[in-house]
Design a protein around this motif. Structure first.
Motif, short mmCIF file in Angstrom:
data_model
loop_
_atom_site.label_atom_id
_atom_site.label_comp_id
_atom_site.label_asym_id
_atom_site.label_seq_id
_atom_site.Cartn_x
_atom_site.Cartn_y
_atom_site.Cartn_z
N VAL A 116 4.13 6.88 2.03
CA VAL A 116 3.73 6.89 0.62
C VAL A 116 2.22 6.69 0.58
CG1 VAL A 116 4.02 5.77 -1.62
CG2 VAL A 116 5.97 5.98 -0.05
N GLU A 117 1.50 7.69 0.06
CA GLU A 117 0.04 7.61 0.14
C GLU A 117 -0.66 8.27 -1.04
OE1 GLU A 117 -1.18 9.47 3.81
OE2 GLU A 117 0.49 10.88 3.77
N SER A 118 -0.01 8.25 -2.19
CA SER A 118 -0.62 8.82 -3.39
C SER A 118 -0.07 8.10 -4.61
CB SER A 118 -0.30 10.32 -3.50
OG SER A 118 1.10 10.51 -3.71
N ALA A 119 -0.76 8.30 -5.74
CA ALA A 119 -0.27 7.72 -6.99
C ALA A 119 1.11 8.25 -7.34
CB ALA A 119 -1.27 8.01 -8.11
N LEU A 146 -8.21 7.08 -1.48
CA LEU A 146 -8.92 8.31 -1.80
C LEU A 146 -8.36 8.95 -3.06
CD1 LEU A 146 -11.00 10.45 -0.87
CD2 LEU A 146 -9.14 11.53 0.43
N ASP A 147 -7.05 8.94 -3.20
CA ASP A 147 -6.41 9.55 -4.37
C ASP A 147 -6.85 8.85 -5.66
OD1 ASP A 147 -4.66 11.31 -5.71
OD2 ASP A 147 -3.01 9.87 -5.62
N LEU A 148 -6.98 7.52 -5.59
CA LEU A 148 -7.37 6.77 -6.79
C LEU A 148 -8.88 6.57 -6.91
CD1 LEU A 148 -4.29 6.22 -6.85
CD2 LEU A 148 -4.84 3.98 -7.77
N GLY A 149 -9.62 6.95 -5.90
CA GLY A 149 -11.06 6.80 -5.95
C GLY A 149 -11.51 5.36 -5.89
N ASP A 154 -14.11 -3.43 1.87
CA ASP A 154 -14.28 -4.87 1.95
C ASP A 154 -13.28 -5.67 1.13
OD1 ASP A 154 -16.63 -4.72 3.61
OD2 ASP A 154 -17.71 -4.04 1.84
N ASP A 155 -12.49 -4.98 0.30
CA ASP A 155 -11.57 -5.70 -0.58
C ASP A 155 -10.34 -4.83 -0.81
OD1 ASP A 155 -10.28 -7.17 -2.48
OD2 ASP A 155 -11.92 -7.19 -3.94
N ALA A 156 -9.17 -5.37 -0.47
CA ALA A 156 -7.93 -4.62 -0.61
C ALA A 156 -7.23 -4.85 -1.94
CB ALA A 156 -6.98 -4.98 0.53
N ALA A 157 -7.90 -5.50 -2.89
CA ALA A 157 -7.25 -5.86 -4.15
C ALA A 157 -6.68 -4.64 -4.86
CB ALA A 157 -8.23 -6.60 -5.05
N GLY A 158 -7.35 -3.50 -4.73
CA GLY A 158 -6.89 -2.29 -5.41
C GLY A 158 -5.60 -1.73 -4.85
N LEU A 159 -5.15 -2.27 -3.71
CA LEU A 159 -3.91 -1.78 -3.09
C LEU A 159 -2.70 -2.66 -3.44
CD1 LEU A 159 -5.25 -1.15 0.54
CD2 LEU A 159 -5.01 0.54 -1.29
N ALA A 160 -2.94 -3.80 -4.07
CA ALA A 160 -1.88 -4.80 -4.20
C ALA A 160 -0.69 -4.29 -5.02
CB ALA A 160 -2.45 -6.07 -4.83
N TYR A 161 -0.95 -3.64 -6.14
CA TYR A 161 0.16 -3.17 -6.98
C TYR A 161 1.01 -2.17 -6.22
CZ TYR A 161 2.73 -0.62 -10.52
OH TYR A 161 3.74 0.01 -11.23
N ALA A 162 0.37 -1.19 -5.59
CA ALA A 162 1.12 -0.17 -4.86
C ALA A 162 1.88 -0.78 -3.69
CB ALA A 162 0.16 0.91 -4.36
#
Length: 271
Positions: A116-119, A146-149, A154-162
């Motif tokens: 799983v690697e996209s929105a 990359l898909d979400l830009g 340095d920070d994985a916070a943007g991955l937490a929900y997924a």
């Protein structure tokens, strides 16, 4: 498997080395690691190797090119011709149950690790996880970012929900805990372990590796520490000493989840 080590499909001289790396699973890669001009040669090399190789206790998977590419059908046909090798499939860009059905139609017995690697993949992850033939989910963190830009350097916070969606979908579908994405810093063991510790807190239990040097530190990180094992033994001893009624240890109630965690820790140490 705790570790899945990628090896480029057009480098057959590395296949045996990957099997000897200590990784639990080896992924022969036809996708990102292989240039378009080398796809056919890589497919032929993997097919020849699968028909003659003995993998032993190491699980072997082949990462196909995704369904939308012109190489997908040929990848499937090659694997169908190597059915005796019992290789698993890693399906990239997994977004719809229909994609898994296309794999299963040609390879009805092959276990599929859905990447799983996209929105779209995260939005439909429940259907992907519940698809027949899917054995596990993995999180393609780099492509997702990359898909979400988003910048995850340095920070994985943007991955937490997924990541949480993937972990919950895995559990709801009765699959093994999912596989964390790669750490591209090949020689940065601290970053590798930090990335995996973050994924572990969200429910992941394995990791994709892109270099043999990443395997041993990953396995070591999964082994329970001496303090954890001592605690687990004390929990089980306390329960055994008082098989009926409430049990307390260090002023805390020992209920079923605590006992199961203690048993799981000892099982991991035994491995």
């Amino acid at each position: 498997p705790r570790s899945y080590l990628f090896v480029p499909g057009d480098r057959p001289e590395r296949f045996a080395k990957a099997l000897a790396s200590g990784a639990d699973a080896v992924v022969l890669d036809l996708e990102d690691a292989v240039a378009p001009a080398a796809k056919a040669a890589a497919r032929a090399a993997i097919g020849e190797w699968l028909r003659g190789a003995a993998a032993g206790d190491v699980q072997v998977l082949v990462r196909l090119n995704d369904v939308a590419t012109p190489w997908f059908a040929d990848d499937l046909a090659m694997l169908a011709g190597c059915s005796a090798a019992r290789a698993g499939v890693m399906l990239p860009k997994a977004e719809q149950a229909s994609q898994l059905a296309a794999v299963r139609q040609v390879l009805p017995e092959a276990p599929v690790l859905a990447l799983v690697e996209s929105a779209a993949g995260v939005a439909n992850v429940d259907a992907v996880a519940a698809s027949p033939g899917v054995s596990r989910l993995a999180f393609g963190t780099l492509d997702f970012a990359l898909d979400l830009g988003i910048d995850i350097a340095d920070d994985a916070a943007g991955l937490a929900y997924a990541a949480s969606r993937i972990a919950i979908a895995s559990r709801a579908a009765g699959l093994a805990a999912p596989v964390a994405g790669v750490t591209p810093d090949l020689k940065n063991e601290a970053r590798l372990l930090a990335d995996f510790a973050w994924a572990r807190r969200l429910g992941f239990a394995a990791k994709l590796c892109i270099h043999p040097a990443q395997v041993a530190p990953l396995h070591a990180a999964l082994r329970p520490g001496d303090d954890e094992l001592a605690w687990a033994r004390r929990v089980l001893d306390a329960v055994a000493a008082q098989p009926s009624g409430a049990v307390q240890l260090d002023g805390r109630m020992v209920d079923r989840p605590v006992v199961l965690r203690a048993q799981a820790l000892l099982a991991r140490a035994g491995r």
